[in-house]
Design an enzyme around this catalytic site. Structure first.
Site, PDB file in Angstrom:
ATOM      1  N   ARG A  52       0.856  -1.193   0.000  1.00  0.00           N
ATOM      2  CA  ARG A  52       0.000   0.000   0.000  1.00  0.00           C
ATOM      3  C   ARG A  52       0.888   1.238   0.000  1.00  0.00           C
ATOM      4  O   ARG A  52       1.093   1.858   1.054  1.00  0.00           O
ATOM      5  CB  ARG A  52      -0.919  -0.008   1.218  1.00  0.00           C
ATOM      6  CG  ARG A  52      -1.861  -1.208   1.259  1.00  0.00           C
ATOM      7  CD  ARG A  52      -2.676  -1.206   2.537  1.00  0.00           C
ATOM      8  NE  ARG A  52      -3.592  -2.336   2.582  1.00  0.00           N
ATOM      9  CZ  ARG A  52      -4.413  -2.596   3.603  1.00  0.00           C
ATOM     10  NH1 ARG A  52      -4.406  -1.796   4.663  1.00  0.00           N
ATOM     11  NH2 ARG A  52      -5.218  -3.637   3.570  1.00  0.00           N
ATOM     12  N   ASP A  54       2.080   4.955  -0.142  1.00  0.00           N
ATOM     13  CA  ASP A  54       1.390   6.171   0.277  1.00  0.00           C
ATOM     14  C   ASP A  54       1.322   7.197  -0.845  1.00  0.00           C
ATOM     15  O   ASP A  54       1.948   7.038  -1.898  1.00  0.00           O
ATOM     16  CB  ASP A  54       2.117   6.786   1.480  1.00  0.00           C
ATOM     17  CG  ASP A  54       2.023   5.928   2.730  1.00  0.00           C
ATOM     18  OD1 ASP A  54       1.008   5.216   2.882  1.00  0.00           O
ATOM     19  OD2 ASP A  54       2.956   5.974   3.547  1.00  0.00           O
ATOM     20  N   ARG A 208      10.428   5.538   5.024  1.00  0.00           N
ATOM     21  CA  ARG A 208      10.602   6.993   5.064  1.00  0.00           C
ATOM     22  C   ARG A 208      11.120   7.456   6.425  1.00  0.00           C
ATOM     23  O   ARG A 208      11.934   8.389   6.514  1.00  0.00           O
ATOM     24  CB  ARG A 208       9.288   7.686   4.712  1.00  0.00           C
ATOM     25  CG  ARG A 208       8.888   7.497   3.260  1.00  0.00           C
ATOM     26  CD  ARG A 208       7.468   7.959   2.994  1.00  0.00           C
ATOM     27  NE  ARG A 208       7.280   9.347   3.352  1.00  0.00           N
ATOM     28  CZ  ARG A 208       6.073   9.930   3.473  1.00  0.00           C
ATOM     29  NH1 ARG A 208       4.974   9.213   3.304  1.00  0.00           N
ATOM     30  NH2 ARG A 208       5.986  11.211   3.782  1.00  0.00           N
TER      31      ARG A 208
END
Length: 257
Positions: A52, A54, A208
């Site tokens: 998934r 972002d 991240r």
């Protein structure tokens, strides 16, 4: 007509999209594919992805799959989809898959790459695909930190706050296994660097958050000992900032041969 399972490899520029997964607040890659496939097959289609990503995150090789009763050859889905999708999204390959294949649950590992530039002035054409982190970056300060990430660890310190229901019991929680963690420099372009992580799974914003903290380490703001303490703390507040989405690429998804 027998049901079939079609496997896709999809590349996309995540700029302007709300991410892979269907959302109420914007257009997603999943929604685009499902709408196009519904028109092609004349039936409702649910597309499953390997992960998934972002909003603003890119993919060079997202794997997806869907079940259909349509009779068209598997390879023909590539041309049909690319004729309908925006140019920011391309189906790189389409092939028949076993009925029990699932893009997410059949995967054994994924590789993410995080690209960043540490010079004073970034070229405008790079701004959507490489994070600008102006600093004196020293890769030799980062590599001992990367070695600490190898193996199985609780990565709560690098998980986006509020993304997992911690009241649930069972499962593996925030424990993930990292097989490869490296920092490379582009020999042809000074001050261009990349982090690359291969693991059996990743928490929301984990790459991240790792990138933001490791850039601090490379800039001399964080020692290897301090990085080790952050990892052990299992506390997101102890780690560095979340690096921007634009530098992140889903580079590869691996499956059993």
């Amino acid at each position: 007509m027998n049901q079939r399972n079609i496997r896709l490899r999809v590349a996309y520029d995540g700029t302007g999209f709300c991410g892979w997964q269907r959302q109420k607040n914007g257009m997603s890659i999943q929604e685009l594919l499902e709408a196009a496939l519904a028109r092609i097959t004349k039936e409702p289609v649910e597309v499953s992805g390997a992960g998934r990503t972002d909003a603003g995150v890119h993919a060079e090789a997202m794997t997806a799959n869907f079940h259909t009763n349509a009779a068209m050859p598997a390879a023909a889905f590539q041309k049909a989809l690319n004729s309908m999708l925006p140019k920011a999204v391309r189906v790189v390959a389409a092939a028949e898959a076993a009925l029990d294949f699932h893009a997410r649950f059949s995967a054994i590992s994924k590789t993410y790459r995080y690209d960043f530039f540490t010079g004073a002035v970034q070229r405008p054409a790079e701004r959507l695909y490489r994070t600008h982190a102006p600093c004196v970056f020293m890769p030799e300060h980062v590599r001992p930190c990367l070695e600490l990430l190898l193996g199985s660890h609780d990565f709560s310190s690098f998980e986006a706050v509020g993304t997992r229901d911690r009241s649930k019991t069972g499962g593996r929680g925030a424990v993930r296994t990292i097989f490869r963690a490296e920092c490379t420099a582009d020999p042809a372009r000074p001050e261009h660097f990349s982090f690359r992580f291969t693991g059996d799974g990743f928490l929301r914003c984990m790459v991240r958050n790792l990138a933001g903290t490791l850039i601090w380490a490379g800039a001399g703001k964080l020692s290897c000992e301090q990085f080790a303490a952050i990892l052990a703390a299992q506390d997101r507040k102890q780690a560095g900032p979340t690096a921007p989405a634009c530098g992140l690429f889903l580079e590869q998804v691996n499956y059993p041969e």
